[in-house]
Motif scaffolding. Structure first.
Motif, short mmCIF file in Angstrom:
data_model
loop_
_atom_site.label_atom_id
_atom_site.label_comp_id
_atom_site.label_asym_id
_atom_site.label_seq_id
_atom_site.Cartn_x
_atom_site.Cartn_y
_atom_site.Cartn_z
N GLY A 143 0.68 -1.23 0.28
CA GLY A 143 -0.20 0.25 -0.25
C GLY A 143 0.75 1.45 -0.19
N GLY A 144 2.35 1.31 -0.24
CA GLY A 144 2.91 2.82 -0.10
C GLY A 144 4.16 2.25 -0.61
N CYS A 145 5.44 2.97 0.02
CA CYS A 145 7.12 3.01 -0.79
C CYS A 145 7.49 3.26 0.49
N GLY A 146 8.78 3.57 0.65
CA GLY A 146 9.51 3.88 1.82
C GLY A 146 9.42 5.82 1.23
N ARG A 147 10.01 5.77 2.52
CA ARG A 147 10.64 7.41 2.93
C ARG A 147 12.05 7.92 1.48
N LEU A 148 11.51 8.86 1.34
CA LEU A 148 13.63 9.45 0.07
C LEU A 148 14.12 10.13 1.05
N PHE A 149 15.42 8.67 1.67
CA PHE A 149 16.15 9.64 3.09
C PHE A 149 17.05 10.08 2.28
N GLU A 150 17.76 9.16 0.61
CA GLU A 150 19.25 9.47 -0.27
C GLU A 150 18.55 9.17 -1.57
N ARG A 184 -4.53 4.08 4.70
CA ARG A 184 -5.69 5.08 5.07
C ARG A 184 -5.00 6.36 3.91
N PHE A 185 -3.84 6.21 3.84
CA PHE A 185 -3.73 7.85 3.01
C PHE A 185 -3.80 7.34 1.60
N ALA A 186 -3.83 6.55 1.24
CA ALA A 186 -4.01 5.62 -0.20
C ALA A 186 -5.76 6.24 -0.89
N ARG A 187 -6.41 5.84 0.31
CA ARG A 187 -7.67 6.47 0.39
C ARG A 187 -8.39 8.09 -0.22
N ALA A 188 -7.01 8.76 0.82
CA ALA A 188 -7.51 9.74 0.43
C ALA A 188 -6.94 10.13 -0.90
N VAL A 189 -6.01 9.44 -1.81
CA VAL A 189 -5.34 9.85 -3.02
C VAL A 189 -6.28 9.22 -3.75
N GLU A 190 -6.67 8.21 -3.67
CA GLU A 190 -7.43 7.68 -4.47
C GLU A 190 -9.93 7.22 -4.01
N PRO A 191 -10.51 8.29 -3.57
CA PRO A 191 -11.36 7.88 -3.03
C PRO A 191 -12.28 7.42 -3.55
N ASP A 192 -11.88 7.06 -4.87
CA ASP A 192 -13.91 5.94 -6.21
C ASP A 192 -12.91 5.02 -6.47
N ASN A 193 -11.68 4.44 -5.91
CA ASN A 193 -10.65 3.40 -5.94
C ASN A 193 -11.45 1.90 -5.14
N ALA A 194 -12.43 1.26 -5.81
CA ALA A 194 -13.52 0.22 -5.57
C ALA A 194 -12.52 -0.48 -4.93
N ARG A 195 -11.55 -0.89 -5.50
CA ARG A 195 -11.05 -2.40 -5.12
C ARG A 195 -9.77 -2.20 -3.80
N LEU A 196 -9.05 -0.68 -3.99
CA LEU A 196 -8.20 0.02 -3.05
C LEU A 196 -9.57 -0.29 -1.28
N ALA A 197 -11.51 0.38 -1.28
CA ALA A 197 -11.85 0.28 -0.66
C ALA A 197 -11.93 -0.44 0.23
N GLU A 198 -12.16 -1.85 -0.64
CA GLU A 198 -12.53 -3.59 -0.43
C GLU A 198 -10.91 -3.65 0.02
N ARG A 199 -9.73 -3.57 -0.23
CA ARG A 199 -8.63 -3.75 -0.05
C ARG A 199 -8.63 -3.25 2.05
N PHE A 200 -8.81 -1.92 1.82
CA PHE A 200 -8.99 -1.58 3.07
C PHE A 200 -9.76 -2.27 4.45
N ASN A 201 -11.01 -1.88 3.96
CA ASN A 201 -11.58 -2.72 4.96
C ASN A 201 -11.51 -3.98 5.09
N ARG A 202 -10.93 -5.48 3.80
CA ARG A 202 -9.82 -6.21 5.16
C ARG A 202 -8.86 -6.10 5.77
N VAL A 203 -7.88 -5.48 5.65
CA VAL A 203 -6.79 -5.28 6.22
C VAL A 203 -7.52 -4.39 7.83
N THR A 204 -8.04 -3.30 7.04
CA THR A 204 -8.57 -2.95 8.70
C THR A 204 -9.07 -4.35 10.02
N GLU A 205 -9.70 -5.00 9.65
CA GLU A 205 -10.29 -6.55 9.75
C GLU A 205 -8.99 -7.31 10.03
#
Ligand SMILES: [Zn+2]
Length: 265
Positions: A143-150, A184-205
């Motif tokens: 669901g994300g990527c590493g911070r850009l330290f270098e 949680r962040f991905a949902r703010a970036v892509e609120p209409d992505n149905a697959r993401l919403a489904e994943r968010f619910n599953r991961v929350t559980e």
């Protein structure tokens, strides 16, 4: 020989160390801490036969010296060649770089090395075609990527594209359990992505029940991870609506804007 298994070993607050073994010999990826690895090896009567390092951060290499001491016999330590040459990771015995193939004899297991700079300047990842698995440290997360330290946004985007080009069924073994906050962040970036919403619910559980969400799978990341979707018109529109992006945006600018937003989310 028995089939290879991949075992998750939790460490610190949210790190995952990955142990690959055949019920006799084992290799460990990014041992930030030696104690939980030693405990697992002892409990399952496994011989440590190699160490794979993705990058130089202490939570990925902190246990290497102690594991080498307790192994009793010299074992190979693979890691970024640049860090071997500069001495930034002095325990590396086998420096690796992009496109190289390495074989762990004790497990008869092959890996292809990918240079994936961004989180750090010399980060590498290990892809095993045999296991259909990628060990990618702090580059791609569920669901994300590493911070850009270098590294720069352009470097990280190129690294993630390299990973995105692997077979879609590739299992993604990243080094942290950050999935819920990433989504949680991905949902703010892509609120209409149905697959993401489904994943968010599953991961929350799952997280509510203390269940790990790693490994992930590349095709799921391609559908739901905003850092692999910087060409998405929906993401560009959300960034513009939130004043995170202006003017004619190329893909690197979009990626940089998403990364910057996440840093402050
Ligand atoms: Zn790191």
């Amino acid at each position: 020989m028995k089939p290879l298994q991949i075992q998750q070993i939790p460490a610190f607050d949210d790190n995952y160390l990955w142990l690959i073994h055949n019920s006799q010999n084992a290799i460990i990826v990014d041992p930030g801490d030696a104690a939980p690895v030693q405990a697992y090896l002892h409990q399952h009567n496994l011989q440590l036969s190699g160490i794979l390092i993705t990058h130089h951060h202490p939570d990925h290499i902190g246990g290497v010296a102690e594991l080498l001491r307790s192994a009793g016999t010299p074992i190979p330590v693979y890691g970024p060649r640049a860090d071997q040459q500069s001495g930034r990771i002095p325990t590396i015995t086998h420096g690796c770089q992009d496109g190289e193939s390495i074989t762990i004899d004790a497990l008869a297991c092959r890996f292809t090395v990918l240079d994936v700079p961004g989180h750090t300047s010399t980060h590498i990842a290990y892809y095993s075609p045999d296991l259909s698995s990628l060990f990618c440290g702090d580059t791609l997360f569920a669901g994300g990527c590493g911070r850009l330290f270098e590294g720069t946004p352009a470097q990280m985007l190129a690294s993630l594209k390299k990973i995105a080009a692997l077979p879609a069924s590739t299992a993604i073994y990243c080094a942290h359990e950050y999935t819920l906050s990433n989504l949680r962040f991905a949902r703010a970036v892509e609120p209409d992505n149905a697959r993401l919403a489904e994943r968010f619910n599953r991961v929350t559980e799952q997280r509510g029940q203390g269940i790990s969400t790693v490994p992930s799978q590349l095709d799921l990341e391609l559908q739901t991870n905003p850092f692999l979707r910087s060409a998405s018109p929906d993401i560009i529109r959300t960034l513009q609506l939130n004043n995170k992006l202006s003017g004619n945006a190329d893909e690197v600018s979009v990626f940089a804007a998403v990364r910057e937003w996440k840093n402050n989310f």
